[in-house]
Design a protein around this motif. Structure first.
Motif, PDB file in Angstrom:
ATOM      1  N   LEU A 131      -4.897  39.165  19.223  1.00  0.00           N
ATOM      2  CA  LEU A 131      -4.204  38.259  20.277  1.00  0.00           C
ATOM      3  C   LEU A 131      -2.685  38.611  20.107  1.00  0.00           C
ATOM      4  O   LEU A 131      -2.069  38.411  19.107  1.00  0.00           O
ATOM      5  CB  LEU A 131      -4.440  36.838  20.172  1.00  0.00           C
ATOM      6  N   VAL A 133       1.396  38.866  22.040  1.00  0.00           N
ATOM      7  CA  VAL A 133       2.297  38.649  23.227  1.00  0.00           C
ATOM      8  C   VAL A 133       3.677  39.335  22.806  1.00  0.00           C
ATOM      9  O   VAL A 133       3.979  39.277  21.633  1.00  0.00           O
ATOM     10  CB  VAL A 133       2.377  37.287  23.347  1.00  0.00           C
ATOM     11  N   GLY A 139       6.354  32.074  23.893  1.00  0.00           N
ATOM     12  CA  GLY A 139       6.648  30.787  24.298  1.00  0.00           C
ATOM     13  C   GLY A 139       6.598  30.660  25.957  1.00  0.00           C
ATOM     14  O   GLY A 139       7.151  29.366  26.328  1.00  0.00           O
ATOM     15  N   GLY A 141       3.252  30.398  27.329  1.00  0.00           N
ATOM     16  CA  GLY A 141       1.935  30.195  27.743  1.00  0.00           C
ATOM     17  C   GLY A 141       1.092  31.293  27.740  1.00  0.00           C
ATOM     18  O   GLY A 141      -0.082  31.252  28.216  1.00  0.00           O
ATOM     19  N   ALA A 143      -0.107  33.434  25.660  1.00  0.00           N
ATOM     20  CA  ALA A 143      -1.446  33.551  24.520  1.00  0.00           C
ATOM     21  C   ALA A 143      -2.437  32.344  25.053  1.00  0.00           C
ATOM     22  O   ALA A 143      -3.610  32.788  25.192  1.00  0.00           O
ATOM     23  CB  ALA A 143      -0.871  33.577  23.140  1.00  0.00           C
ATOM     24  N   ASN A 144      -2.064  31.294  25.617  1.00  0.00           N
ATOM     25  CA  ASN A 144      -2.714  30.186  25.819  1.00  0.00           C
ATOM     26  C   ASN A 144      -3.632  30.690  26.864  1.00  0.00           C
ATOM     27  O   ASN A 144      -4.788  30.451  26.982  1.00  0.00           O
ATOM     28  CB  ASN A 144      -1.877  29.043  26.390  1.00  0.00           C
ATOM     29  N   LYS A 224      -8.304  22.551  27.064  1.00  0.00           N
ATOM     30  CA  LYS A 224      -6.887  22.197  27.559  1.00  0.00           C
ATOM     31  C   LYS A 224      -6.933  21.627  29.182  1.00  0.00           C
ATOM     32  O   LYS A 224      -5.920  21.248  29.567  1.00  0.00           O
ATOM     33  CB  LYS A 224      -6.246  23.626  27.638  1.00  0.00           C
TER      34      LYS A 224
END
Ligand code: ACO
Length: 228
Positions: A131, A133, A139, A141, A143-144, A224
């Motif tokens: 994973l 970025v 910061g 979002g 990766a989310n 989420k």
């Protein structure tokens, strides 16, 4: 930002992204000094390409940017089968890259010791391997979103179990927020050689690797998305 599946023809651009981002910043790579300063690492790149071949990996692309820098983030997902970790561990005997060996002896050795196949009685696992970025896009979002979409890919492909070896506190937080649970942990100060010397002196705040898992059941929602 557009999210799409990584195809084999995207490999060069993905590796270019990883050299700048994951290879330089992931806590274990950083500690071992593996592939620093944007340099390549043949063994690690081969590991990434293996995952891409399984055709379940995703990238976040900034449509406003031209060229290789347009990749803002990637998640490389592969299929894990019983025996893979033992085979990969054995293969490390023939690698000349001592830093790569330090990292992957830890990861494969841990997988063998804490065996998810036996525990969950599954024949294959959706393995979230990388994973990453780009530092200029963190910061926001990304990766989310990559983890959320990976859960959807795992479901669509009929997997019953996902796993991730999360090596830093931020990735551990991200996976847990998507319903992953801790199966086992490896504190870095307990990974020592025969003289008791710590093999990978990982920088704080990262103190341990966590093997996380997520069971996939029909009709599940990403945690989420659920109201709290
Ligand atoms: N400091 C504090 N919190 C952070 C940080 C940070 N440096 N990075 C992420 N977070 C938190 C965010 O606050 C957010 O929390 P929230 O959901 O409660 O709002 C959550 O983590 C997700 O944040 P994103 O913006 O989606 O994460 P981002 O896109 O910045 O990517 C990543 C995070 C992948 C860890 C990035 O920093 C990176 O590429 N690091 C280097 C490579 C690495 O370590 N990868 C993970 C290794 S494990 C594996 O690959 C399986």
């Amino acid at each position: 930002m557009e999210y799409k599946q990584i195809e084999m023809e995207d490999c060069d651009q993905v590796l270019e992204h990883l050299r700048r981002s994951f290879f330089a910043d992931e806590p274990l790579n950083k500690s071992a000094g593996l592939c620093q300063n944007g340099s390549s690492c043949i063994a690690l790149e081969a590991h990434c390409v293996e995952a891409i071949k399984d055709r379940m990996s995703l990238m976040a692309v900034d449509a406003k940017v031209e060229g290789c820098c347009k990749i803002a983030g990637v998640v490389l997902n592969g299929i894990l089968r019983p025996g893979n970790a033992a085979k990969s561990l054995k293969k490390l005997d023939s690698t000349s890259d001592a830093d790569f060996r330090k990292i992957f002896e830890l990861l494969h050795g841990h997988s063998l010791k804490y065996n998810l196949f036996e525990h969950f009685a599954v024949g294959s696992i959706f393995d979230v391997r990388i994973l990453s970025v780009d530092s200029g896009y963190r910061g926001q979002g990304i990766a989310n979103e990559l983890v959320k979409q990976s859960v959807a890919v795992a479901k669509a492909n009929g997997f019953r179990l996902m796993k991730a070896d999360a090596t830093g506190i931020f990735s551990q937080k991200i996976f847990r927020s998507h319903g992953f649970e801790v199966f086992s942990e490896q504190p870095y100060d307990k990974y020592t050689d025969k003289h008791g010397k710590v093999i990978l002196p990982v920088e704080a705040p990262h103190i341990k690797m966590q093997q996380l898992y997520k069971r996939i059941c029909e009709g599940d929602k990403d945690d989420k998305e659920q109201p709290h």
